[in-house]
Design an enzyme around this catalytic site. Structure first.
Site, PDB file in Angstrom:
ATOM      1  N   CYS A  74     -25.729 -42.277  66.629  1.00  0.00           N
ATOM      2  CA  CYS A  74     -25.759 -42.512  68.077  1.00  0.00           C
ATOM      3  C   CYS A  74     -24.967 -41.494  68.880  1.00  0.00           C
ATOM      4  CB  CYS A  74     -25.224 -43.908  68.382  1.00  0.00           C
ATOM      5  SG  CYS A  74     -26.154 -45.245  67.607  1.00  0.00           S
ATOM      6  N   ASN A 254     -31.853 -42.043  67.844  1.00  0.00           N
ATOM      7  CA  ASN A 254     -32.022 -41.731  66.427  1.00  0.00           C
ATOM      8  C   ASN A 254     -32.989 -42.727  65.821  1.00  0.00           C
ATOM      9  OD1 ASN A 254     -28.864 -42.911  66.717  1.00  0.00           O
ATOM     10  ND2 ASN A 254     -30.208 -44.114  65.387  1.00  0.00           N
TER      11      ASN A 254
END
Length: 479
Positions: A74, A254
């Protein structure tokens, strides 16, 4: 995100709307520049059907393209989106404050040059942010929730990491606490692999499978609210007569894995399921129902948004490129990149997990069944190549083995067979050189032709230019 509590995706919503006249020295002249909306989900994969439950409405966006992330975690990924830089240039290496995630150093060196600050300062844009920012945002030792990053006219940011109830928001720098009332508080309304993969338990236990099934089901349920959110945005823009003058981006920070290679729940790995995310866009001059296979990365989002706003991207130090010409059909594959860099620095605990005493220190995220998702030496860098003659991934680990993984993604789309021992030695050497070059690149040098580009020429002077970040031991390895 907090995996033990929840594995559900969360949202970052960026809305940028026109406010005043731009600085004409940096922005192009235009009577009416477009609005820009970005919807950024958290951990939304593209390979395991992550879009299936949510996205008839996002799917209505004009252009579809696979997008790769510069890091499958992240905070480094979000930092790349904001700055347009690879992690080795913005120096956010993981989700910890020590890893530069929302640290005071990040706030001082990178936030003033992120694309929101440029849009607001030089472009006269009014900007709005709501949702998760960076994992350590709001820490008392990093300015607390009183810190509002430069560039945001309106700021509604989640303190720290993803939570759906009992959380604190920073509302323009003031703390606002939320409880557990849904109507008021729901936030969204294999030996050929690295040892960390080999330590996973195969076959998975029944308890792990039940845990995964429940998490997968909840992820899909949560994505229904993402679908509702996109619909509301589109209808609001349409009602105000702004839809045809607005770019809408839908993507994720992601990917995610849920059982692949017997790893339970997380990201952080170098494989497609963790580094490949959806990207859908609609806007002026973008023809509907397009699909592009060109190699786009999250470091390109900032330059693209600045380009849409009329900002001269060459004035920045961003590593990425604007893909506006691709969306408008003004560029073909021969003029675009053929490879990109993926890099990650592993996280581990200095002490053993009491629940898994046999594992020892140095590992982290070891649940369920003491299967670990990360470790200090899960530190790697990869060259991901997508070209007419090659669909290849080359990775090196910064560990005692200096372990290498190579995959022919055309022949082996699930990345089951590491061909590092069998691939031609010349290819390995070229990819090793290319990796070293990309790990030390900055700005324009990150856009040089890759190994499988006809324009490629090996120049050892590009490996470690004078301004480059000090390379890791992995980067200094010579085949």
């Amino acid at each position: 995100m907090g995996l033990k509590g929840s594995s559900l995706p969360s949202l970052l919503l960026i809305c940028v709307t026109l406010w005043s006249e731009p600085n004409s020295a940096l922005f192009g002249h235009a009577n009416r520049r477009p609005n820009i909306v970005m919807v950024l989900t958290d951990d939304l994969d593209v390979l395991m059907g992550g879009l299936n439950p949510c996205c008839p409405r996002p799917a209505a966006l004009s252009l579809r393209s696979p997008q790769f992330v510069a890091s499958p975690l992240c905070c480094p990924s979000r930092a790349s989106i904001l700055t347009g830089k690879y992690p080795h240039n913005h120096h956010v290496v993981n989700n910890t404050l020590e890893g530069n995630c929302s640290s005071r150093a990040w706030q001082k060196s990178e936030e003033p040059h992120a694309f929101p600050a440029l849009l607001k300062t030089y472009g006269g844009y009014q900007t709005f942010f709501a949702g998760k920012y960076l994992n350590q945002y709001g820490r008392a030792d990093a300015g607390g929730v009183q810190h509002v990053p430069p560039g945001w006219s309106y700021w509604f940011a989640l303190e720290k990491n993803s939570k759906y109830y009992n959380y604190t928001m920073s509302v323009n720098g003031k703390a606002q606490k939320h409880g557990a009332d849904y109507s008021r508080d729901y936030l969204t309304d294999v030996l050929n692999k690295h040892w960390l993969i080999r330590q996973a338990k195969t076959p998975m236990t029944n308890s792990s499978i039940q845990f995964l099934d429940e998490a997968f089901r909840k992820r899909w349920q949560t994505l229904l609210s993402v679908d509702d959110l996109v619909e509301k945005i589109v209808k609001k823009l349409e009602a105000q007569g702004e839809l045809d003058n607005t770019y809408i981006f839908f993507t994720s920070d992601n990917g995610y894995h849920t059982g692949q290679f017997s790893l339970p729940l997380d990201k952080r790995q170098l494989y497609e399921f963790d580094i490949k995310v959806p990207l859908m866009v609609r806007g002026p001059n973008i023809k509907p129902n397009q699909t592009s296979q060109m190699l786009v990365a999250n470091i390109d989002l900032g330059p693209t948004i600045l380009d849409i706003a009329g900002y001269n991207v060459n004035k920045t130090q961003m590593d990425g490129m604007s893909f506006l010409p691709i969306m408008e059909g003004r560029m073909n594959a021969s003029g675009w990149r053929s490879d990109l860099l993926v890099e990650y620095e592993g996280e581990g605990s200095e002490v053993s997990d009491p629940a898994c005493p046999l594992l020892g220190p140095g590992v982290s995220e070891c649940f369920p069944d003491c299967v670990c998702e990360d470790s200090y030496n899960n530190t790697y860098a990869c060259v991901r190549t997508v070209a007419p003659s090659a669909d290849l991934q080359y990775c090196e680990f910064d560990d005692n083995e200096v372990f290498v993984e190579v995959y022919n993604v055309t022949a082996d789309p699930y990345q089951l067979t590491n061909i590092a021992k069998t691939i031609d030695q010349e290819v390995l050497e070229k990819m090793n050189h290319r990796l070293m070059m990309l790990q030390s690149c900055s700005g324009q040098t990150c856009r040089t032709p890759g190994v499988y580009d006809p324009r490629y020429k090996f120049d050892p002077r590009q490996l470690f230019p004078p301004h480059s970040w000090k390379p890791s031991r992995l980067s200094q390895r010579v085949k």
